[in-house]
Design a protein around this motif. Structure first.
Motif, PDB file in Angstrom:
ATOM      1  N   GLY A   1     -14.692  -0.108  -7.852  1.00 22.11           N
ATOM      2  CA  GLY A   1     -13.776   0.909  -8.842  1.00 22.11           C
ATOM      3  C   GLY A   1     -14.577   1.573  -9.834  1.00 22.11           C
ATOM      4  O   GLY A   1     -14.243   2.165 -10.659  1.00 22.11           O
ATOM      5  N   ALA A   2     -16.106   0.848  -9.782  1.00 26.46           N
ATOM      6  CA  ALA A   2     -16.826   1.987 -10.616  1.00 26.46           C
ATOM      7  C   ALA A   2     -18.362   1.719 -10.205  1.00 26.46           C
ATOM      8  O   ALA A   2     -18.511   0.877  -9.516  1.00 26.46           O
ATOM      9  CB  ALA A   2     -16.896   0.972 -12.035  1.00 26.46           C
ATOM     10  N   GLU A   3     -19.045   2.808 -10.499  1.00 24.55           N
ATOM     11  CA  GLU A   3     -20.439   3.003 -10.012  1.00 24.55           C
ATOM     12  C   GLU A   3     -21.373   2.122 -10.649  1.00 24.55           C
ATOM     13  O   GLU A   3     -20.994   1.413 -11.787  1.00 24.55           O
ATOM     14  CB  GLU A   3     -20.856   4.253 -10.264  1.00 24.55           C
ATOM     15  CG  GLU A   3     -20.151   5.559  -9.422  1.00 24.55           C
ATOM     16  CD  GLU A   3     -20.727   5.570  -7.897  1.00 24.55           C
ATOM     17  OE1 GLU A   3     -21.844   5.873  -8.002  1.00 24.55           O
ATOM     18  OE2 GLU A   3     -19.926   5.805  -7.111  1.00 24.55           O
ATOM     19  N   ALA A   4     -22.571   1.897 -10.392  1.00 23.51           N
ATOM     20  CA  ALA A   4     -23.399   0.833 -10.970  1.00 23.51           C
ATOM     21  C   ALA A   4     -23.698   1.626 -12.412  1.00 23.51           C
ATOM     22  O   ALA A   4     -23.837   0.743 -13.312  1.00 23.51           O
ATOM     23  CB  ALA A   4     -24.586   0.785 -10.058  1.00 23.51           C
ATOM     24  N   ALA A   5     -24.027   2.799 -12.304  1.00 22.50           N
ATOM     25  CA  ALA A   5     -24.176   3.545 -13.777  1.00 22.50           C
ATOM     26  C   ALA A   5     -23.038   3.258 -14.610  1.00 22.50           C
ATOM     27  O   ALA A   5     -23.131   2.858 -15.818  1.00 22.50           O
ATOM     28  CB  ALA A   5     -24.542   4.955 -13.556  1.00 22.50           C
ATOM     29  N   ALA A   6     -21.986   3.418 -14.393  1.00 26.36           N
ATOM     30  CA  ALA A   6     -20.788   3.178 -15.197  1.00 26.36           C
ATOM     31  C   ALA A   6     -20.792   1.695 -15.673  1.00 26.36           C
ATOM     32  O   ALA A   6     -20.354   1.571 -16.926  1.00 26.36           O
ATOM     33  CB  ALA A   6     -19.415   3.660 -14.644  1.00 26.36           C
ATOM     34  N   ILE A   7     -20.810   0.679 -14.893  1.00 27.75           N
ATOM     35  CA  ILE A   7     -20.942  -0.414 -15.366  1.00 27.75           C
ATOM     36  C   ILE A   7     -21.867  -0.894 -16.493  1.00 27.75           C
ATOM     37  O   ILE A   7     -21.518  -1.509 -17.116  1.00 27.75           O
ATOM     38  CB  ILE A   7     -21.210  -1.462 -13.944  1.00 27.75           C
ATOM     39  CG1 ILE A   7     -19.716  -1.274 -13.226  1.00 27.75           C
ATOM     40  CG2 ILE A   7     -21.172  -2.978 -14.451  1.00 27.75           C
ATOM     41  CD1 ILE A   7     -20.128  -1.814 -11.617  1.00 27.75           C
ATOM     42  N   GLY A   8     -23.187  -0.301 -15.982  1.00 24.49           N
ATOM     43  CA  GLY A   8     -24.441  -0.483 -16.995  1.00 24.49           C
ATOM     44  C   GLY A   8     -24.148  -0.058 -18.187  1.00 24.49           C
ATOM     45  O   GLY A   8     -24.199  -0.693 -19.382  1.00 24.49           O
ATOM     46  N   HIS A   9     -23.345   1.135 -18.370  1.00 26.66           N
ATOM     47  CA  HIS A   9     -23.085   2.092 -19.432  1.00 26.66           C
ATOM     48  C   HIS A   9     -21.903   1.161 -20.273  1.00 26.66           C
ATOM     49  O   HIS A   9     -22.210   0.784 -21.469  1.00 26.66           O
ATOM     50  CB  HIS A   9     -22.540   3.462 -19.136  1.00 26.66           C
ATOM     51  CG  HIS A   9     -22.118   4.129 -20.535  1.00 26.66           C
ATOM     52  ND1 HIS A   9     -23.320   4.599 -21.423  1.00 26.66           N
ATOM     53  CD2 HIS A   9     -21.151   4.255 -21.144  1.00 26.66           C
ATOM     54  CE1 HIS A   9     -22.751   5.115 -22.558  1.00 26.66           C
ATOM     55  NE2 HIS A   9     -21.416   5.120 -22.356  1.00 26.66           N
ATOM     56  N   ALA A  10     -21.050   0.683 -19.782  1.00 30.50           N
ATOM     57  CA  ALA A  10     -19.939  -0.155 -20.380  1.00 30.50           C
ATOM     58  C   ALA A  10     -20.546  -1.574 -20.907  1.00 30.50           C
ATOM     59  O   ALA A  10     -20.266  -1.911 -22.017  1.00 30.50           O
ATOM     60  CB  ALA A  10     -18.729  -0.509 -19.134  1.00 30.50           C
ATOM     61  N   ALA A  11     -21.323  -2.067 -20.013  1.00 29.44           N
ATOM     62  CA  ALA A  11     -22.094  -3.300 -20.604  1.00 29.44           C
ATOM     63  C   ALA A  11     -23.032  -2.915 -21.739  1.00 29.44           C
ATOM     64  O   ALA A  11     -22.865  -3.767 -22.971  1.00 29.44           O
ATOM     65  CB  ALA A  11     -23.089  -3.645 -19.446  1.00 29.44           C
ATOM     66  N   PHE A  12     -23.733  -1.874 -21.657  1.00 26.14           N
ATOM     67  CA  PHE A  12     -24.497  -1.462 -22.839  1.00 26.14           C
ATOM     68  C   PHE A  12     -23.631  -1.220 -24.290  1.00 26.14           C
ATOM     69  O   PHE A  12     -23.987  -1.743 -25.088  1.00 26.14           O
ATOM     70  CB  PHE A  12     -25.360  -0.248 -22.612  1.00 26.14           C
ATOM     71  CG  PHE A  12     -26.309   0.074 -23.589  1.00 26.14           C
ATOM     72  CD1 PHE A  12     -27.452  -0.503 -24.003  1.00 26.14           C
ATOM     73  CD2 PHE A  12     -25.965   1.300 -24.256  1.00 26.14           C
ATOM     74  CE1 PHE A  12     -28.302  -0.151 -25.053  1.00 26.14           C
ATOM     75  CE2 PHE A  12     -26.752   1.876 -25.422  1.00 26.14           C
ATOM     76  CZ  PHE A  12     -28.050   1.122 -25.659  1.00 26.14           C
ATOM     77  N   ALA A  13     -22.801  -0.571 -24.041  1.00 26.46           N
ATOM     78  CA  ALA A  13     -21.851  -0.136 -25.128  1.00 26.46           C
ATOM     79  C   ALA A  13     -21.235  -1.482 -25.663  1.00 26.46           C
ATOM     80  O   ALA A  13     -21.037  -1.574 -27.022  1.00 26.46           O
ATOM     81  CB  ALA A  13     -20.561   0.843 -24.525  1.00 26.46           C
ATOM     82  N   ALA A  14     -21.034  -2.399 -24.906  1.00 23.27           N
ATOM     83  CA  ALA A  14     -20.355  -3.712 -25.356  1.00 23.27           C
ATOM     84  C   ALA A  14     -21.384  -4.868 -25.738  1.00 23.27           C
ATOM     85  O   ALA A  14     -21.087  -5.909 -25.965  1.00 23.27           O
ATOM     86  CB  ALA A  14     -19.402  -4.191 -24.295  1.00 23.27           C
ATOM     87  N   SER A  15     -22.546  -4.413 -25.729  1.00 25.41           N
ATOM     88  CA  SER A  15     -23.632  -5.252 -25.998  1.00 25.41           C
ATOM     89  C   SER A  15     -23.736  -6.582 -25.162  1.00 25.41           C
ATOM     90  O   SER A  15     -23.906  -7.415 -25.724  1.00 25.41           O
ATOM     91  CB  SER A  15     -23.656  -5.544 -27.359  1.00 25.41           C
ATOM     92  OG  SER A  15     -23.758  -4.603 -28.376  1.00 25.41           O
TER      93      SER A  15
END
Ligand SMILES: Nc1ncnc2c1ncn2[C@@H]1O[C@H](COP(=O)(O)OP(=O)(O)O)[C@@H](O)[C@H]1O
Ligand SMILES: [Mg+2]
Lengths: 274, 305
Positions: free
Chosen positions: B263-277
């Motif tokens: 349900g999410a692309e690799a980029a979106a996952i990476g971004h979400a992870a980055f945003a949540a540290s």
């Protein structure tokens, strides 16, 4: 023309041609020996026809010119058999070895492939004819000399017989290709053609004898429709008493060759190759 | 050579009815040049029948198949335009491999030298003068490919060419076909070996029981069946699951400690992870498995008819 060349190349690059050659040579020698003996018998008048019609035939064939035409076409019987089988195999081997797929991929117009096979078979036939005729021209004069009847090479009838012999080879080659297409199985084709050619004449003669005796006299005239009989008629040196003219024999053979060729080509055009 | 404008293969409402069996049933698809197209289907699906109709060997009951806009039988010197590998055993047993190729050269008006070049291309030069009956199945396949390449064709059609090849041979063939497609040629390869196709094909045409099931680029066909997933490895699983929940991605923890996210692309996952540290140790898009997709698509249609 390049397709005929390719067909000859196909023949040349498998063992079939030399197998047939090895079979042909001893058979030729045997035929020559046999013809020598029978000519000797005729010349010295030992052959006895019996009934008057048959006696007239024996008289006819024992004339030096008829002995000559017979001798100068030595090798015809076996040579034609080999050509007939080779011609059929040119076609059946495509299906036996599954090379038909490759062949028709290269040349999807199938009638041209069949035409090329006719061409190749005719060339092979004329080659076998040329070889046997060359041997005849070398060896027969020696025999004729031994029989004390001169070599007869000045007689037009001798050269006509040699020419007709070529025609017989050619027509049987066409017949072989046509029948090879009709009987696609390699084994069946060689067996059927070989048997019909060798014992067919005798079997049909008996059948016609019976039909003639028990059904109707006129049926006798149809015996010329037997291809081997027609071939013999076309080749015989003079108009033998009681037989139809020789052009009938040629016509019958040409008829068969054309029918086999046309029907075979039409079938090949429609058939699925799988 | 006056070739047509394109080298596309177009199969149009093609049907073949054998006595009782409809081997190919109203089949339509297009094969584009410059790409390798996998023609997939279980045994008996009708692949061979379709290719034989395309090549003029079998007459269709209905429909047409054209190459560059023309039927195969209408092509002048077809093997200069189309190379075909149909079955591994279609050469005379008593003829040498090289003479088999020369025979084709003579019939097609190609110089004999082409046969040596083609043997070299497929690595058969050492066996050139050996008779066909002494060839292994793999060598026979190579000879078939050599025959197909004689006329340097723009279009290649191969029926199960990987059959009988060893892993090294399969790899060789894959590289060869990819290189040929990269030169702009049209390559249509049938197979029932799906793993191999996933490595080789750009497009797929999937066939079952004579009917078209799916056609398109491999990625699209895979994507259409179950969304793609991304494998993620992190020491902070709970935090990442929370963060991904906010972008509506679903997370399924795996036994090996990774998580499969859909349900999410690799980029979106990476971004979400980055945003949540959240610290990430792995972020791998998982390509779908052609074999699974294929089995789903052809479920109930496979099997001998
Ligand atoms: N000449 C034929 N006569 C009858 N049925 C055939 C013939 N050729 C193929 N078939 C049948 O058509 C179906 C499709 O065969 P095929 O095209 O060889 O499938 P595939 O190559 O996908 O395995 C099979 O069920 C097969 O038995
Ligand atoms: Mg198949």
């Amino acid at each position: 023309m390049r397709l005929v060349n390719a067909e000859l190349f196909k023949l040349r690059t498998t063992s079939i041609w030399w197998i047939m050659g090895i079979i042909l040579l001893p058979l030729y020698a045997a035929s020559l020996g046999f013809n020598w003996l029978s000519s000797y018998a005729l010349v010295s008048g030992q052959a006895d026809g019996g009934a008057s019609d048959a006696q007239a035939q024996v008289d006819a064939v024992s004339q030096p010119i008829n002995i000559a035409t017979n001798l100068y076409t030595t090798g015809q019987y076996m040579g034609v058999l080999i050509v007939l089988l080779l011609s059929a195999i040119i076609v059946t081997s495509e299906f036996f070895h599954l090379t038909a797929t490759t062949t028709f991929l290269v040349t999807p117009r199938r009638e041209t492939v069949i035409l090329a096979k006719f061409g190749a078979a005719i060339i092979v036939a004329l080659l076998v004819w040329a070889i046997t005729t060359l041997l005849d021209l070398l060896l027969v004069p020696i025999i004729m000399d031994a029989l004390n009847i001169g070599n007869q090479l000045g007689e037009p009838a001798v050269w006509r017989a040699i020419g007709l012999n070529a025609l017989a080879f050619l027509l049987w080659a066409v017949l072989g290709v046509g029948l090879g297409v009709l009987i696609r199985s390699q084994l069946a084709a060689t067996l059927i053609l070989g048997i019909v050619y060798t014992i067919g004449t005798g079997v049909f003669a008996i059948i016609f004898q019976l039909l003639e005796t028990y059904v109707a006299k006129w049926i006798q005239n149809l015996e010329v429709l037997v291809p081997t009989t027609a071939s013999q008629l076309m080749l015989s040196g003079t108009e033998l008493p009681g037989n139809p003219p020789r052009w009938v024999g040629a016509l019958v053979l040409i008829g068969y060759a054309v029918i086999a060729g046309v029907v075979g080509t039409l079938i090949t055009k429609r058939r699925d190759i799988s | 050579m006056t070739g047509p404008a394109t080298d596309d293969i177009v199969v149009d409402h093609l049907t073949k009815q054998y006595k009782k069996l409809r081997a190919v049933d109203d089949l339509s698809f297009t094969v584009r040049s410059g790409r390798v197209t996998g023609f997939l289907g279980p045994n008996g699906a009708g692949k061979t029948t379709t290719l034989r109709m395309l090549l003029g060997l079998v007459t269709p009951t209905a429909g047409t198949a054209t190459i560059g806009g023309r039927k195969y039988v209408e092509l002048h010197d077809p093997i200069r335009h189309v190379g075909a590998v149909l079955e591994a055993s279609s050469a005379h047993r008593g003829r040498t491999g090289r003479n088999h190729l020369r025979m084709i050269c003579r019939a097609a008006g190609l110089p004999d030298s082409r046969s040596d070049e083609a043997l070299e291309l497929v690595g058969l030069t050492p066996a050139a003068k050996r008779k066909f009956k002494g060839y292994s199945l793999g060598m026979r396949q190579r000879l078939g490919i050599a025959a197909a390449m004689l006329g340097d064709p723009r279009v290649l059609v191969l029926d199960e060419p990987a059959n009988g090849l060893d892993p090294e041979g399969i790899r060789w063939m894959r590289d060869l076909l990819k290189a040929l497609a990269a030169e702009g040629r049209t390559v249509l390869v049938s197979s029932h070996l799906l793993g191999e196709m996933q490595l080789l094909a750009d497009d797929v045409v999937i066939l079952a029981a004579g009917k078209l099931i799916r056609q398109g680029p491999v990625e699209d066909v895979l994507g259409s069946m179950g969304a793609a997933q991304v494998r993620v490895r992190t020491p902070q699983a709970a935090e990442l699951t929370d963060a991904l929940g906010k972008i509506n991605a679903t997370v399924s923890p795996q036994p090996d400690g990774t998580m499969l996210v859909s349900g999410a692309e690799a980029a979106a996952i990476g971004h979400a992870a980055f945003a949540a540290s959240v610290e990430l140790h792995e972020l791998t898009p998982e390509r779908g498995d052609l074999e699974q997709v294929f089995l789903q698509l052809t479920a109930g249609m496979a099997g001998i008819r």
